[in-house]
Scaffold this active site. Structure first.
Site, short mmCIF file in Angstrom:
data_model
loop_
_atom_site.label_atom_id
_atom_site.label_comp_id
_atom_site.label_asym_id
_atom_site.label_seq_id
_atom_site.Cartn_x
_atom_site.Cartn_y
_atom_site.Cartn_z
N THR A 41 0.84 -1.21 0.00
CA THR A 41 0.00 0.00 0.00
C THR A 41 0.87 1.25 0.00
O THR A 41 0.59 2.22 -0.71
CB THR A 41 -0.91 -0.01 1.25
OG1 THR A 41 -1.68 -1.20 1.22
CG2 THR A 41 -1.82 1.19 1.30
N HIS A 44 2.15 1.76 -3.38
CA HIS A 44 1.13 2.38 -4.25
C HIS A 44 1.12 3.90 -4.04
O HIS A 44 1.01 4.66 -5.00
CB HIS A 44 -0.27 1.84 -3.93
CG HIS A 44 -0.49 0.43 -4.40
ND1 HIS A 44 -0.47 0.09 -5.73
CD2 HIS A 44 -0.74 -0.71 -3.73
CE1 HIS A 44 -0.69 -1.21 -5.85
NE2 HIS A 44 -0.85 -1.73 -4.65
#
Ligand code: NAD
Ligand code: ZN
Length: 348
Positions: A41, A44
């Site tokens: 995450t 990202h």
């Protein structure tokens, strides 16, 4: 205090900033961070992909995987004390909805993500609700305690269906797929066949205890089964599948490789346009279960018990890089390269 902030709404865009040390309310706990780990995450957010652009409001402190020490507890908190070694659940739930009040808070629709929707843990101190704090066993290495969030994803997915005596396929040998392997072996899977497109990660899968690997760039799972089913004593395909790649191709192939009545736990985040042969799901009576986060706190409890009974040593090879927090730029480059396992930042 120092904090790693996603400052610019652009690729990379991270910088070290001075932030005020947070103040706690009566229901919160102040934690001094010892170690944090970089999650997919966070990568990202670093890459500033479509999901990050929609979700993250800059400037924001990022990160949600951590271990630290309790410094101060709110006046209404009676079960925690200063000095305890702790980690924490990164999903803050509402506490009042149907699922929260009926013992399934991991299904709360109003979940707020630490380091995603609010400031995260890549900082010297954090304040989080006491209900999110998980007290850790100091006998477990701190590096391992810092990766309990993704390890919890692996535990949650691997325990989604009984695997004792079953043949399991894991698609995707990223950190979570790799960590699922020793859990599957320990809970009794006969075969754990792991697929990926990256030879380095497939080597790690063997190191973590896979019985076989398939590089799907070189052969399909069906071709692999044609050649190896007898050796692996696989008669009709896999009983259980863990999708941990987020690749539509992997998911589609998994559906075709399942035995009739097979069970799939879907952790990988597929693009919404992902295609699969849905009639195979119907005619072969497959079950597909979506897996999100960790069960609060069933997954954490079982993960702690597994760590205390030797899983800590089995998952240790997944941590491939360690950096002091000041070298966060290099740490993020390493994590984003796709070649690393888990990358841990040391805050002490
Ligand atoms: P990762 O991206 O590091 O690993 C994915 C792996 O899949 C990589 O090694 C990649 O080479 C491999 N891969 C790519 N195409 C493939 C294919 N066709 N067949 C097989 N393997 C292929 O991810 P991770 O951090 O280990 O997470 C795994 C997945 O779980 C990701 O999709 C992630 O977004 C998702 N995730 C979901 C949750 C949840 O709560 N549901 C939580 C964390 C992560
Ligand atoms: Zn709720």
């Amino acid at each position: 205090m120092k904090a790693i902030v996603k400052n610019a709404a652009a690729p990379n865009g991270l910088e070290m900033q001075d932030r005020p040390t947070p103040e706690i309310n009566g229901y919160e706990v102040l934690i001094k961070i010892k170690k944090t780990a970089i999650c997919g995450t966070d990568v990202h957010i670093y890459n500033w992909d479509e999901w990050a652009q929609k979700t993250i409001k800059t400037p924001q402190v990022i990160g949600h995987e951590f271990v630290g020490t309790v410094m101060e507890v709110g006046k209404h908190v009676s079960h925690l004390t200063a000095g305890q070694l702790v980690s924490g659940e990164g999903h803050i739930v509402c506490g009042t909805c149907r699922h929260c009040i009926t013992g399934a808070p991991h299904l709360c629709r109003k979940t707020v993500g630490i380091g995603v929707n609010i400031d995260g843990v890549f900082s010297e101190y954090i304040a989080i609700p006491a209900g999110n704090v998980w007290v850790c066993d100091p006998a477990i290495p701190e590096d391992i305690l810092s990766i309990q969030d993704p390890l919890g994803n692996a535990v949650h997915t691997a325990l989604a269906f009984p695997v004792a005596g079953e043949d399991v396929i894991v698609t995707g040998a990223g950190p979570i797929g790799l960590m699922s392997i020793p859990i599957l072996r320990r809970t009794g899977a006969r075969n754990v066949v792991v697929t990926d497109i990256n030879p380095r990660r497939l080597d790690m899968a063997m190191q973590m205890g896979a019985t076989a690997t398939v590089n799907v760039r070189e052969q399909t799972v069906a071709q692999f089964l044609e050649k190896n089913a007898t050796r692996l004593r696989l008669k009709e395909g896999f009983d259980v599948g863990l999708e941990m790649s987020g690749s539509p191709a992997a998911f589609a192939e998994m559906i075709n490789a399942m035995a009739n009545g097979g069970k799939i736990a879907l952790l990988g985040i597929l693009p919404s346009a992902a295609q699969a042969n849905w009639n195979t799901v119907v005619f072969n009576s497959l079950t597909i279960k979506g897996i999100y986060g960790r069960e609060m706190y069933d997954t954490w409890y079982k993960m702690s018990a597994l760590l205390q009974s030797g899983l800590d040593k089995k998952v240790a090879p997944i941590i491939t890089h360690r950096f002091p927090y000041t070298q966060f730029a290099e740490a993020f480059q390493t994590a984003a390269s796709g070649e690393a396992g888990k990358v841990v930042l040391d805050w002490e």
